[in-house]
Design a protein around this motif. Structure first.
Motif, PDB file in Angstrom:
ATOM      1  N   LEU A 178     -41.202 -10.325 -17.214  1.00 38.73           N
ATOM      2  CA  LEU A 178     -40.821  -9.165 -16.413  1.00 38.73           C
ATOM      3  C   LEU A 178     -40.743  -9.515 -14.927  1.00 38.73           C
ATOM      4  O   LEU A 178     -41.670 -10.099 -14.370  1.00 38.73           O
ATOM      5  CB  LEU A 178     -41.845  -8.056 -16.629  1.00 38.73           C
ATOM      6  N   LYS A 179     -39.628  -9.163 -14.293  1.00 41.73           N
ATOM      7  CA  LYS A 179     -39.478  -9.353 -12.849  1.00 41.73           C
ATOM      8  C   LYS A 179     -40.174  -8.219 -12.098  1.00 41.73           C
ATOM      9  O   LYS A 179     -40.138  -7.079 -12.552  1.00 41.73           O
ATOM     10  CB  LYS A 179     -37.996  -9.362 -12.465  1.00 41.73           C
ATOM     11  N   PRO A 180     -40.762  -8.519 -10.927  1.00 41.99           N
ATOM     12  CA  PRO A 180     -40.922  -9.847 -10.325  1.00 41.99           C
ATOM     13  C   PRO A 180     -42.042 -10.611 -11.015  1.00 41.99           C
ATOM     14  O   PRO A 180     -43.033 -10.017 -11.435  1.00 41.99           O
ATOM     15  CB  PRO A 180     -41.291  -9.535  -8.876  1.00 41.99           C
ATOM     16  N   TYR A 181     -41.871 -11.912 -11.186  1.00 45.25           N
ATOM     17  CA  TYR A 181     -42.827 -12.686 -11.956  1.00 45.25           C
ATOM     18  C   TYR A 181     -43.360 -13.860 -11.144  1.00 45.25           C
ATOM     19  O   TYR A 181     -42.764 -14.302 -10.168  1.00 45.25           O
ATOM     20  CB  TYR A 181     -42.187 -13.210 -13.241  1.00 45.25           C
ATOM     21  N   SER A 182     -44.518 -14.364 -11.583  1.00 47.32           N
ATOM     22  CA  SER A 182     -45.100 -15.562 -10.985  1.00 47.32           C
ATOM     23  C   SER A 182     -44.727 -16.759 -11.844  1.00 47.32           C
ATOM     24  O   SER A 182     -44.256 -16.619 -12.982  1.00 47.32           O
ATOM     25  CB  SER A 182     -46.617 -15.435 -10.906  1.00 47.32           C
ATOM     26  N   GLY A 183     -44.973 -17.947 -11.308  1.00 50.59           N
ATOM     27  CA  GLY A 183     -44.738 -19.151 -12.089  1.00 50.59           C
ATOM     28  C   GLY A 183     -45.577 -19.160 -13.350  1.00 50.59           C
ATOM     29  O   GLY A 183     -45.122 -19.621 -14.410  1.00 50.59           O
ATOM     30  N   ARG A 184     -46.821 -18.640 -13.262  1.00 52.98           N
ATOM     31  CA  ARG A 184     -47.690 -18.576 -14.429  1.00 52.98           C
ATOM     32  C   ARG A 184     -47.067 -17.733 -15.524  1.00 52.98           C
ATOM     33  O   ARG A 184     -47.155 -18.053 -16.717  1.00 52.98           O
ATOM     34  CB  ARG A 184     -49.048 -17.999 -14.037  1.00 52.98           C
ATOM     35  N   ASP A 185     -46.424 -16.610 -15.157  1.00 54.04           N
ATOM     36  CA  ASP A 185     -45.800 -15.736 -16.146  1.00 54.04           C
ATOM     37  C   ASP A 185     -44.712 -16.480 -16.914  1.00 54.04           C
ATOM     38  O   ASP A 185     -44.586 -16.343 -18.129  1.00 54.04           O
ATOM     39  CB  ASP A 185     -45.180 -14.515 -15.471  1.00 54.04           C
ATOM     40  N   VAL A 186     -43.909 -17.267 -16.196  1.00 49.25           N
ATOM     41  CA  VAL A 186     -42.825 -18.010 -16.841  1.00 49.25           C
ATOM     42  C   VAL A 186     -43.390 -19.038 -17.814  1.00 49.25           C
ATOM     43  O   VAL A 186     -42.944 -19.153 -18.959  1.00 49.25           O
ATOM     44  CB  VAL A 186     -41.940 -18.701 -15.781  1.00 49.25           C
TER      45      VAL A 186
END
Length: 213
Positions: free
Chosen positions: A190-198
């Motif tokens: 889900l945007k906005p996302y962090s690098g960890r989320d990706v």
């Protein structure tokens, strides 16, 4: 230099607010009712976050809401994202700055990147030339006329799956649109996302068995 945070240029928080307005009534006592269509969308959203959907709607929304709220605030947890084996990943994102940051994140994590591409047509051409393990797709590609009724990312996910057996992760702030096409994606970030989320999304895709070993 990539700093671990990938932020959207538009107000993606409005989608989370809309979902809370639609489903938070389920958590009241007594719980508010929702339509059959809203229940179907809720179950589809739960499945793309690997949540058990065959439960009362209030239980499903309680868990899904926690996931969405957590991802919407990257400062809620500083836990390290799980590592994944090196993959060849396709990146399709029409925001140039986000695409560059995402590419840097993935290569730093040890993955190979095909792209980034800003439109579905170029990505489909590349898919015929490269062996891709997993595609990370912006579900709505600005200016992409390939399938204006559902967004170029959705049509691209369908083609990648049907023609080359490539699974996809949707990158989107439009959770409801992702839910409508949940069968085409193995995960949603889900945007906005962090690098960890990706990286968490990639790990979920691998753990689910969607990515060939």
């Amino acid at each position: 230099m990539f700093d671990g945070t990938l932020t959207a240029t538009r107000d993606e928080g409005a989608e989370l607010a809309r979902l809370r307005g639609l489903y938070d009534g389920l958590l009241e006592q007594p719980p508010a009712g929702i339509s059959t269509g809203a229940q179907t969308d809720l179950a589809a959203m739960a499945r793309i976050f690997d949540l058990e959907a065959d439960r009362p709607p209030a239980e499903v929304w309680r868990d899904l809401r926690a996931v969405l709220m957590r991802q919407a605030d990257p400062d809620i947890s500083d836990e390290e994202a799980p590592a994944s084996r090196p993959l060849t990943l396709m990146v399709v994102e029409d925001d140039a700055e986000m695409a560059a940051d995402l590419t840097e994140l993935l290569t730093t994590a040890g993955h190979g990147v095909v792209g980034p591409f800003s439109d579905a047509a170029a990505a489909m051409t590349a898919a015929g030339l490269h062996a891709i393990d997993l595609a990370l797709l912006d579900i709505n590609l600005a200016g992409d006329q390939q399938d204006s009724s559902e967004g170029g990312g959705v049509g691209l996910a369908r083609t990648l799956k049907q023609s080359w057996g490539v699974p996809a992760i949707f990158l989107s702030g439009d959770v409801a649109a992702a839910a409508r096409h949940a069968r085409l994606a193995t995960a949603l970030v889900l945007k906005p996302y962090s690098g960890r989320d990706v990286l968490n999304g990639i790990a979920r895709a691998v753990a689910s068995g969607a990515v060939a070993r």
